[in-house]
Design a protein around this motif. Structure first.
Motif, PDB file in Angstrom:
ATOM      1  N   ALA A 240     -11.935  -7.280  -7.952  1.00 22.14           N
ATOM      2  CA  ALA A 240     -12.193  -6.050  -7.188  1.00 22.14           C
ATOM      3  C   ALA A 240     -13.447  -5.353  -7.686  1.00 22.14           C
ATOM      4  CB  ALA A 240     -10.991  -5.119  -7.283  1.00 22.14           C
TER       5      ALA A 240
ATOM      6  N   GLN B 259       0.834  -1.196   0.000  1.00 20.88           N
ATOM      7  CA  GLN B 259       0.000   0.000   0.000  1.00 20.88           C
ATOM      8  C   GLN B 259       0.873   1.252   0.000  1.00 20.88           C
ATOM      9  OE1 GLN B 259      -2.530  -0.545   3.403  1.00 20.88           O
ATOM     10  NE2 GLN B 259      -3.885  -1.988   2.364  1.00 20.88           N
TER      11      GLN B 259
ATOM     12  N   ASN C  47     -16.124  -0.754   2.454  1.00 19.88           N
ATOM     13  CA  ASN C  47     -15.988   0.614   2.989  1.00 19.88           C
ATOM     14  C   ASN C  47     -16.280   1.652   1.914  1.00 19.88           C
ATOM     15  OD1 ASN C  47     -15.149  -0.350   5.518  1.00 19.88           O
ATOM     16  ND2 ASN C  47     -13.084  -0.656   4.749  1.00 19.88           N
ATOM     17  N   THR C  48     -17.178   1.318   0.959  1.00 20.52           N
ATOM     18  CA  THR C  48     -17.501   2.257  -0.104  1.00 20.52           C
ATOM     19  C   THR C  48     -18.070   3.552   0.464  1.00 20.52           C
ATOM     20  OG1 THR C  48     -17.972   0.408  -1.574  1.00 20.52           O
ATOM     21  CG2 THR C  48     -18.828   2.566  -2.219  1.00 20.52           C
TER      22      THR C  48
ATOM     23  N   ASP D  74      -4.707  -5.654  -3.803  1.00 24.67           N
ATOM     24  CA  ASP D  74      -5.445  -4.754  -2.919  1.00 24.67           C
ATOM     25  C   ASP D  74      -6.558  -4.098  -3.725  1.00 24.67           C
ATOM     26  OD1 ASP D  74      -6.388  -2.850  -1.196  1.00 24.67           O
ATOM     27  OD2 ASP D  74      -4.471  -1.834  -0.891  1.00 24.67           O
ATOM     28  N   SER D  75      -7.795  -4.348  -3.354  1.00 24.05           N
ATOM     29  CA  SER D  75      -8.927  -3.848  -4.140  1.00 24.05           C
ATOM     30  C   SER D  75      -8.945  -2.327  -4.241  1.00 24.05           C
ATOM     31  CB  SER D  75     -10.245  -4.346  -3.543  1.00 24.05           C
ATOM     32  OG  SER D  75     -10.374  -3.925  -2.192  1.00 24.05           O
ATOM     33  N   SER D  76      -8.303  -1.636  -3.299  1.00 25.90           N
ATOM     34  CA  SER D  76      -8.298  -0.172  -3.351  1.00 25.90           C
ATOM     35  C   SER D  76      -7.470   0.375  -4.506  1.00 25.90           C
ATOM     36  CB  SER D  76      -7.765   0.397  -2.028  1.00 25.90           C
ATOM     37  OG  SER D  76      -6.400   0.056  -1.850  1.00 25.90           O
ATOM     38  N   SER D  77      -6.646  -0.488  -5.128  1.00 26.93           N
ATOM     39  CA  SER D  77      -5.803  -0.031  -6.237  1.00 26.93           C
ATOM     40  C   SER D  77      -6.549  -0.061  -7.560  1.00 26.93           C
ATOM     41  CB  SER D  77      -4.563  -0.918  -6.345  1.00 26.93           C
ATOM     42  OG  SER D  77      -4.924  -2.234  -6.756  1.00 26.93           O
ATOM     43  N   GLN D  78      -7.786  -0.601  -7.573  1.00 27.69           N
ATOM     44  CA  GLN D  78      -8.502  -0.814  -8.835  1.00 27.69           C
ATOM     45  C   GLN D  78      -8.649   0.474  -9.635  1.00 27.69           C
ATOM     46  OE1 GLN D  78     -12.822  -2.396 -10.501  1.00 27.69           O
ATOM     47  NE2 GLN D  78     -12.567  -1.845  -8.366  1.00 27.69           N
ATOM     48  N   SER D  79      -9.168   1.520  -8.999  1.00 26.39           N
ATOM     49  CA  SER D  79      -9.415   2.758  -9.737  1.00 26.39           C
ATOM     50  C   SER D  79      -8.119   3.382 -10.218  1.00 26.39           C
ATOM     51  CB  SER D  79     -10.180   3.753  -8.853  1.00 26.39           C
ATOM     52  OG  SER D  79      -9.440   4.036  -7.670  1.00 26.39           O
TER      53      SER D  79
ATOM     54  N   SER E 266     -15.294  -2.953  -2.244  1.00 29.91           N
ATOM     55  CA  SER E 266     -14.917  -2.832  -0.837  1.00 29.91           C
ATOM     56  C   SER E 266     -16.131  -2.522   0.015  1.00 29.91           C
ATOM     57  CB  SER E 266     -13.861  -1.728  -0.673  1.00 29.91           C
ATOM     58  OG  SER E 266     -13.625  -1.470   0.697  1.00 29.91           O
TER      59      SER E 266
ATOM     60  N   GLN F 152     -18.384   5.846   3.844  1.00 32.11           N
ATOM     61  CA  GLN F 152     -17.809   6.071   5.165  1.00 32.11           C
ATOM     62  C   GLN F 152     -18.632   7.142   5.893  1.00 32.11           C
ATOM     63  OE1 GLN F 152     -15.346   4.410   6.476  1.00 32.11           O
ATOM     64  NE2 GLN F 152     -14.770   3.212   4.681  1.00 32.11           N
TER      65      GLN F 152
END
Length: 628
Positions: free
Chosen positions: A263, A164, A270-271, A222-227, A268, A273
């Motif tokens: 992903a 990350q 946590n879409t 890490d799914s947060s890296s998709q975008s 996620s 928050q």
């Protein structure tokens, strides 16, 4: 901005980026600034990219422990040691820093400029000589660049937090500069991938491509890296790379694409928050419920529009995503795909690793190499001439890797995976951990990839067989967690090529040579004949008897050439390659190295394996009442 100013700014920005006081937003901004500086054409921009990578190596080499620094007392492997190995890396910190220094020095040499002589007679000769020197320096720098990228992967591959952090350095921009002739930006139009990849190795060496895509595959887990990845020009390149002949590059690209797909289908949690301290619990729950209802209404409206436009496939795909089974598919570093474009991979990415939906694989077949082996090199075809222009037998092309070229046709119901781990024969070659540490890593990678969710057959060579037996022994213990026991229960077959079930005297000799200055790898001690291997073998024999677990073992029939200084040796004698249970085949014309390298389909080593695999697949069909 002149070159001197550019270099000064580069050093300053790198200092800011690698400071522990810098937050992720500022760090990413530093990366973007470095990308702008590295966009300078020619060698000037490339030098900045090299320094960028070198400083990342130095940063990640801090506060790490190498495998060799984790000591076992009396070969006892407890929970504390297991945790130490999970945080250990495969390279020494000093080695990483030395690679960084070498890369910086080589990069400076590439950019060095010498004034041409004033004498016209010597001008042409001088220009030619300088061009040749520049080319040699560039080749040296490229070689060190591959080495540096491999080292970076070794430093971060086992640590999600480090990956990350790496994302926050705008690493994609660095990789674009290292691999592509012209830097690409997020707004750049997609470039035609196949013509570019057709010139692979001409402008950018294959090794640089492999390691760049390997890093992308790693961070995309890490799914947060998709975008971040989807908003670059990498997607068409990955799609093209997944279809090329090089086994490693296509595997890395395939894993990256599967991570992006999984992903997308497993967003996620946590879409949305909410600041919990701003709302009462009941109000917070009502807000979340309202958001969920709005999501459902929007999705239903989109479905109606898609149906009206005739896009029924999109509707079916979205609705199927709500019928997911099991966790998201994650292919960790060290897990490879023999057939990266097989349709069943995408089914698992979209539906989850435990899905039994149409198109999902029926069984998993996992290959595990031995000492000095590799995920693809171990399983190359032996003794075949060039089958196609441009394809050399020594290359890691799918054409020469028999599980890649034969098994997708002969057992299309199987997902074909190959595991890779550090397996040097001596400490002089590379770092490696004791077998217990490798077992833990292997288990974690397999489970993340969904192995254990369906019947699995392990195909192993040499020490790879010992590794799998240790893994099953650990997974069958009373203290094993449920997901480990599930993998052991799913094991439906074991294949051993020249596995030293009861040890090898060659390992015994190698281990004793440490007293005269040799440096055997830590894993070699586990290949010595002794009580431990006998106990593991006896426990597995009992399990195979109780569960009627099929086992197929192959033995080497001729001695092996270790090196030109030693006589030919039988690495694993028949008394050790036959575990005392299951079927046994002695391959009279095969030595320890080529025993798992059948040159053609009619070879006994492949024929017997195919009989074994097809029987397991048919049994699975019968048990699940699925038509073959």
């Amino acid at each position: 901005m002149n070159d001197d100013e550019r270099q000064l700014w580069t050093e300053q920005i790198l200092q800011w980026m690698c400071s522990t006081d810098t937050g992720p937003e500022i760090r990413f901004a530093c990366g973007q600034a470095l990308a702008g500086l590295a966009a300078a054409p020619g060698l000037e921009g490339l030098q900045i990219a090299h320094k960028w990578l070198a400083d990342l190596l130095v940063f990640f080499s801090k506060d790490v422990t190498a495998y060799s620094a984790v000591r076992l007392k009396d070969e006892v492997f407890n929970e504390q040691t297991r945790q130490s190995f999970q945080n250990a890396v495969a390279v020494m910190p000093l080695f990483a820093r030395s690679v960084a220094a070498e890369l910086r020095e080589a990069s400076d040499q590439v950019g060095a400029y010498q004034e041409p002589p004033l004498d016209p007679e010597h001008l042409v000769t001088s220009v030619v000589a300088q061009a040749e020197a520049q080319l040699r320096s560039k080749q040296i720098a490229d070689s060190l660049l591959v080495k540096a990228m491999k080292t970076l992967c070794a430093l971060v591959s086992q640590d999600d937090a480090k990956q990350q952090w790496l994302q926050s350095t705008a690493i994609l921009a660095l990789l674009q500069r290292l691999t592509m002739q012209d830097p690409l930006t997020p707004d750049a139009a997609p470039m035609a991938p196949h013509p570019i990849l057709a010139s692979l190795g001409e402008k950018t060496p294959l090794g640089i491509w492999r390691q760049s895509v390997r890093i992308i595959a790693m961070i995309s887990a890490d799914s947060s890296s998709q975008s971040m990845i989807r908003h670059t020009a990498w997607i068409p390149w990955l799609q093209a790379a997944a279809n090329i002949e090089d086994c490693k590059l296509s595997s890395h690209a395939g894993r990256a694409l599967l991570h992006l797909e999984s992903a997308r289908c497993f967003p996620s949690k946590n879409t949305y928050q909410f600041e919990h301290n701003l709302y009462e619990p009941e109000m917070l729950q009502r807000i979340k419920s309202t958001v969920a209802d709005l999501q459902n209404e929007v999705e239903e409206a989109v479905d109606q529009i898609q149906n009206a436009l005739g896009n029924t496939e999109a509707v079916i795909e979205r609705q199927a995503s709500h019928q997911q089974a099991g966790p998201r598919l994650v292919m960790r570093d060290g897990v490879h795909l023999f057939d990266p474009t097989a349709p069943h991979h995408k089914v698992l990415a979209q539906r989850g690793v435990a899905t039994t939906a149409a198109g999902a694989p029926l069984v998993d077949v996992v290959f595990v190499h031995g000492i000095r082996g590799g995920a693809f090199a171990t399983w190359r075809r032996e003794g075949v001439e060039n089958l196609q222009p441009g394809h050399k037998p020594g290359n890691l092309d799918h054409l020469y890797c028999w599980p890649s070229i034969w098994l997708p046709q002969d057992v299309p119901q199987a997902r074909l995976l190959s595991m890779e781990y550090a397996a040097p024969a001596s400490g002089w070659e590379a770092e490696s951990m004791p077998l217990h540490g490798t077992v833990g890593q292997l288990l974690n990678r397999l489970i993340a990839a969904g192995v254990g969710q369906r019947p699995v057959i392990f195909v192993t060579h040499s020490m790879g067989g010992i590794l799998v037996k240790e893994m099953l022994d650990k997974a069958l213990s009373e203290a094993a967690p449920a997901h480990h026991r599930q993998l052991a229960a799913a094991t439906s077959g074991l294949v051993f090529y020249a596995c030293p079930h009861l040890g090898s005297n060659l390992a015994n000799i190698g281990w004793n040579l440490r007293y005269v200055g040799a440096s055997p790898a830590a894993s070699v001690v586990h290949l010595k004949p002794g009580k431990h291997l006998e106990d593991v073998n006896n426990r597995l024999k009992e399990v195979c008897s109780q569960r009627d677990l099929p086992v197929l073992s192959f033995g080497e029939g001729i001695p092996t050439t270790i090196n030109n200084m030693l006589p030919k040796l039988t690495v694993v004698p028949e008394t050790s390659s036959y575990p005392g249970y299951g079927d046994f085949v002695l391959l009279k014309g095969a030595d320890h190295i080529n025993i798992c390298k059948p040159p053609q389909r009619s070879d006994v080593a492949y024929v017997k394996l195919m009989e074994f695999l097809r029987t397991r697949v048919q049994e699975t069909h019968n048990q699940s009442n699925v038509e073959p």
